[in-house]
Scaffold this motif. Structure first.
Motif, PDB file in Angstrom:
ATOM      1  N   TYR A 133      45.227  38.379  45.278  1.00 49.93           N
ATOM      2  CA  TYR A 133      45.493  40.004  45.498  1.00 49.93           C
ATOM      3  C   TYR A 133      47.543  40.406  45.177  1.00 49.93           C
ATOM      4  N   GLY A 134      46.937  41.405  44.862  1.00 50.94           N
ATOM      5  CA  GLY A 134      48.753  40.930  44.368  1.00 50.94           C
ATOM      6  C   GLY A 134      49.442  42.875  44.996  1.00 50.94           C
ATOM      7  N   ALA A 135      50.753  42.645  44.955  1.00 53.89           N
ATOM      8  CA  ALA A 135      50.917  43.060  46.578  1.00 53.89           C
ATOM      9  C   ALA A 135      51.089  44.685  46.242  1.00 53.89           C
ATOM     10  N   GLY A 136      50.498  45.464  47.741  1.00 54.80           N
ATOM     11  CA  GLY A 136      49.805  46.981  47.576  1.00 54.80           C
ATOM     12  C   GLY A 136      48.456  46.848  46.879  1.00 54.80           C
ATOM     13  N   GLY A 137      48.039  45.794  46.794  1.00 49.56           N
ATOM     14  CA  GLY A 137      46.633  46.147  46.627  1.00 49.56           C
ATOM     15  C   GLY A 137      47.031  46.800  44.982  1.00 49.56           C
ATOM     16  N   SER A 138      47.844  46.095  43.908  1.00 49.08           N
ATOM     17  CA  SER A 138      48.341  46.498  42.985  1.00 49.08           C
ATOM     18  C   SER A 138      47.158  45.251  41.533  1.00 49.08           C
ATOM     19  N   THR A 139      46.827  44.265  41.738  1.00 52.16           N
ATOM     20  CA  THR A 139      45.396  43.341  41.764  1.00 52.16           C
ATOM     21  C   THR A 139      44.335  43.922  41.700  1.00 52.16           C
ATOM     22  N   ARG A 140      44.231  45.237  42.649  1.00 52.58           N
ATOM     23  CA  ARG A 140      43.132  44.995  43.243  1.00 52.58           C
ATOM     24  C   ARG A 140      41.722  45.167  42.154  1.00 52.58           C
ATOM     25  N   ASP A 141      41.610  45.578  40.973  1.00 49.35           N
ATOM     26  CA  ASP A 141      40.965  45.587  40.475  1.00 49.35           C
ATOM     27  C   ASP A 141      40.387  44.480  39.542  1.00 49.35           C
ATOM     28  N   ARG A 142      41.329  44.002  39.109  1.00 45.78           N
ATOM     29  CA  ARG A 142      41.344  42.521  38.631  1.00 45.78           C
ATOM     30  C   ARG A 142      40.789  41.642  39.628  1.00 45.78           C
ATOM     31  N   THR A 143      41.516  41.630  40.562  1.00 46.20           N
ATOM     32  CA  THR A 143      41.281  40.380  41.586  1.00 46.20           C
ATOM     33  C   THR A 143      39.184  40.600  41.690  1.00 46.20           C
ATOM     34  N   HIS A 144      39.090  41.674  41.626  1.00 45.92           N
ATOM     35  CA  HIS A 144      37.202  41.840  41.861  1.00 45.92           C
ATOM     36  C   HIS A 144      36.651  41.717  41.254  1.00 45.92           C
ATOM     37  N   ARG A 145      37.193  42.139  39.543  1.00 45.96           N
ATOM     38  CA  ARG A 145      36.499  41.483  38.639  1.00 45.96           C
ATOM     39  C   ARG A 145      36.681  39.687  38.039  1.00 45.96           C
ATOM     40  N   THR A 146      37.947  39.297  38.426  1.00 43.33           N
ATOM     41  CA  THR A 146      37.873  37.512  38.078  1.00 43.33           C
ATOM     42  C   THR A 146      36.724  37.203  39.573  1.00 43.33           C
ATOM     43  N   VAL A 147      36.390  37.887  40.520  1.00 40.54           N
ATOM     44  CA  VAL A 147      35.854  37.229  41.459  1.00 40.54           C
ATOM     45  C   VAL A 147      34.397  37.477  40.883  1.00 40.54           C
ATOM     46  N   ALA A 148      34.025  38.591  40.406  1.00 39.20           N
ATOM     47  CA  ALA A 148      32.272  38.853  40.451  1.00 39.20           C
ATOM     48  C   ALA A 148      32.495  37.685  39.443  1.00 39.20           C
ATOM     49  N   ARG A 149      32.965  37.480  37.969  1.00 40.38           N
ATOM     50  CA  ARG A 149      33.002  36.906  37.100  1.00 40.38           C
ATOM     51  C   ARG A 149      32.439  35.233  37.280  1.00 40.38           C
ATOM     52  N   LEU A 150      33.223  35.111  38.421  1.00 39.68           N
ATOM     53  CA  LEU A 150      33.093  33.418  39.601  1.00 39.68           C
ATOM     54  C   LEU A 150      32.274  33.234  40.044  1.00 39.68           C
ATOM     55  N   ILE A 151      31.282  34.345  40.496  1.00 41.81           N
ATOM     56  CA  ILE A 151      29.733  34.351  41.060  1.00 41.81           C
ATOM     57  C   ILE A 151      29.115  34.796  39.951  1.00 41.81           C
ATOM     58  N   GLN A 152      29.170  35.548  38.593  1.00 43.85           N
ATOM     59  CA  GLN A 152      28.310  35.846  38.118  1.00 43.85           C
ATOM     60  C   GLN A 152      28.626  34.630  36.764  1.00 43.85           C
ATOM     61  N   GLU A 153      29.428  33.682  36.560  1.00 42.04           N
ATOM     62  CA  GLU A 153      29.533  32.786  35.108  1.00 42.04           C
ATOM     63  C   GLU A 153      29.451  31.744  36.025  1.00 42.04           C
ATOM     64  N   THR A 154      29.862  30.852  36.664  1.00 40.00           N
ATOM     65  CA  THR A 154      29.925  29.492  37.491  1.00 40.00           C
ATOM     66  C   THR A 154      29.408  29.175  38.657  1.00 40.00           C
ATOM     67  N   HIS A 155      28.732  27.674  38.868  1.00 41.84           N
ATOM     68  CA  HIS A 155      28.153  27.456  40.505  1.00 41.84           C
ATOM     69  C   HIS A 155      29.218  27.322  41.204  1.00 41.84           C
ATOM     70  N   LEU A 156      30.503  28.048  41.379  1.00 46.67           N
ATOM     71  CA  LEU A 156      31.613  28.482  41.666  1.00 46.67           C
ATOM     72  C   LEU A 156      31.000  29.035  43.328  1.00 46.67           C
ATOM     73  N   LYS A 157      32.399  28.531  44.365  1.00 41.34           N
ATOM     74  CA  LYS A 157      31.980  29.878  44.976  1.00 41.34           C
ATOM     75  C   LYS A 157      34.127  30.197  45.517  1.00 41.34           C
ATOM     76  N   PRO A 158      33.195  31.468  44.825  1.00 41.94           N
ATOM     77  CA  PRO A 158      34.861  32.766  45.619  1.00 41.94           C
ATOM     78  C   PRO A 158      35.575  32.643  46.773  1.00 41.94           C
ATOM     79  N   ALA A 159      36.894  32.462  47.004  1.00 42.76           N
ATOM     80  CA  ALA A 159      36.930  33.397  48.226  1.00 42.76           C
ATOM     81  C   ALA A 159      38.307  34.034  47.639  1.00 42.76           C
ATOM     82  N   ALA A 160      37.545  35.169  47.955  1.00 48.64           N
ATOM     83  CA  ALA A 160      38.665  36.779  47.640  1.00 48.64           C
ATOM     84  C   ALA A 160      39.949  36.932  48.696  1.00 48.64           C
ATOM     85  N   HIS A 161      41.028  36.974  48.171  1.00 44.06           N
ATOM     86  CA  HIS A 161      42.299  37.302  48.767  1.00 44.06           C
ATOM     87  C   HIS A 161      41.964  38.800  49.303  1.00 44.06           C
ATOM     88  N   LEU A 162      42.606  39.364  50.217  1.00 42.21           N
ATOM     89  CA  LEU A 162      43.142  40.523  50.875  1.00 42.21           C
ATOM     90  C   LEU A 162      43.919  41.111  51.231  1.00 42.21           C
TER      91      LEU A 162
END
Ligand code: FAD
Length: 296
Positions: free
Chosen positions: A48-77
């Motif tokens: 999760y980028g400094a000051g929330g700078s990647t907020r949407d990109r982090t969320h999109r990446t995590v969501a794609r991990l859930i939707q398209e892979t068998h992998l378990k994501p861990a989202a930084h915050l």
């Protein structure tokens, strides 16, 4: 000889990546994830980028991990530059998207550690408060940052231990360490925790890098000590990427093997969105691809 050859059980690995900034970087990241997925990691964490700078990109990446892979994501915050309400909103968004594991961090001051950290006037003051807030909201599994060489702002090693205890009391169930380069650094830290009666499972953070100048900057930014022998290994290799890669793979593998020989069974790799060095170190640890259908 790998640890697998030595007869040890399968070790657990996890991988950290950062959310890509461009379409090209996005392709590279998903190639990397495709290569690492067959190793069946415990989880893949997304920074999760400094000051929330990647907020949407982090969320999109995590969501794609859930939707398209068998992998378990861990989202930084992190808590930086956000009110409690904003942070709680991100926590709810993560939970609703299916995220069940967080890496809860205070975050660094926007100008780096040279600046004093000032919490948002209506924000969470530290990682412990963030862990407690996440646990109040939903039953997340929570990993937290720990520092084998002491957090640079911390007045003492004892204070660091108190902070780890507070994070556990708030609901953290795993630590992930800041990167370091000598096995002894982590093993001494592990001894201190054991002596203090702290039983948190902790994965050493392994940073296999080929770009030594970049590494030096990162290390200075987070207070990690770069030993002179490591500097010497990379000396004169600025224009020799092939040799640099071999040296980086060897040093990362040696560090991992030494830790595994000392009974360390969890490993967290800072992949920097590249697969090769992490794959090589995992292979040396005896962590090999599992059945093909497991792949992303
Ligand atoms: P805290 O545990 O809150 O500690 C920060 C400082 O405050 C320490 O010096 C501690 O001793 C002190 N402190 C804590 N609680 C108290 C208290 N109650 N009273 C007094 N002092 C206290 N940064 C990002 O921006 N994005 C990321 O995605 C990210 N991922 C990371 C992943 C890992 C595994 C690690 C180890 C670090 C990561 N970081 C990330 C960097 C992290 O944000 C910094 O190291 C930050 O300076 C400290 O974060 P923390 O969660 O350890 O903070």
């Amino acid at each position: 000889m790998s640890v697998a050859d030595a007869g040890a059980g399968r070790l657990s690995v996890s991988f950290e990546c950062f959310p890509p900034k461009s379409a090209e970087a996005e392709v590279k990241l998903w190639e990397t994830i495709g290569k690492l997925a067959p190793l069946n990691p415990d989880f893949v964490s997304v920074t999760y980028g400094a000051g929330g700078s990647t907020r949407d990109r982090t969320h999109r990446t995590v969501a794609r991990l859930i939707q398209e892979t068998h992998l378990k994501p861990a989202a930084h915050l992190t808590t930086v530059a956000a009110s409690r309400g904003e942070v709680d909103g991100v926590l709810r968004q993560y939970w609703d998207a299916g995220v069940r594991h967080l890496v809860a961090l205070r975050g660094d001051p926007p100008g780096g550690l040279a600046e004093a950290f000032t919490p948002h006037p209506d924000g969470y003051a530290n990682a412990t408060e963030l862990v407690a807030a996440a646990k109040r909201l939903a039953d997340f599994e929570i990993s937290v940052g720990v520092y084998p060489e002491k957090h640079p702002e911390s007045p003492s090693i004892e204070h660091d231990l108190d902070v780890i205890r507070a994070k556990i009391d708030a609901g953290a169930s795993r630590g992930i360490s800041q990167f370091f380069f000598e096995a002894e650094t982590f093993l001494r830290f592990r001894d201190r925790l054991a002596k203090a009666g702290i039983a948190l499972p902790i994965a050493p953070g392994i940073m296999p890098v080929t770009n030594f100048n970049g590494l030096r900057k990162m290390a200075a930014g987070c207070g990690a000590h770069v030993p002179p022998w490591l500097e010497r290994l990379f000396e004169g290799l600025d224009d020799d990427p092939e040799t640099r890669k071999l040296v980086a793979a060897t040093t990362a593998a040696q560090l991992c093997l030494k830790l595994a020989e000392e009974g360390v069974a969890l490993f967290h790799f800072y992949t920097l969105n590249r697969a090769e060095l992490t794959l090589a170190a995992c292979r040396m640890l005896g962590v090999l691809p599992e059945a093909k259908e497991q792949a992303a």
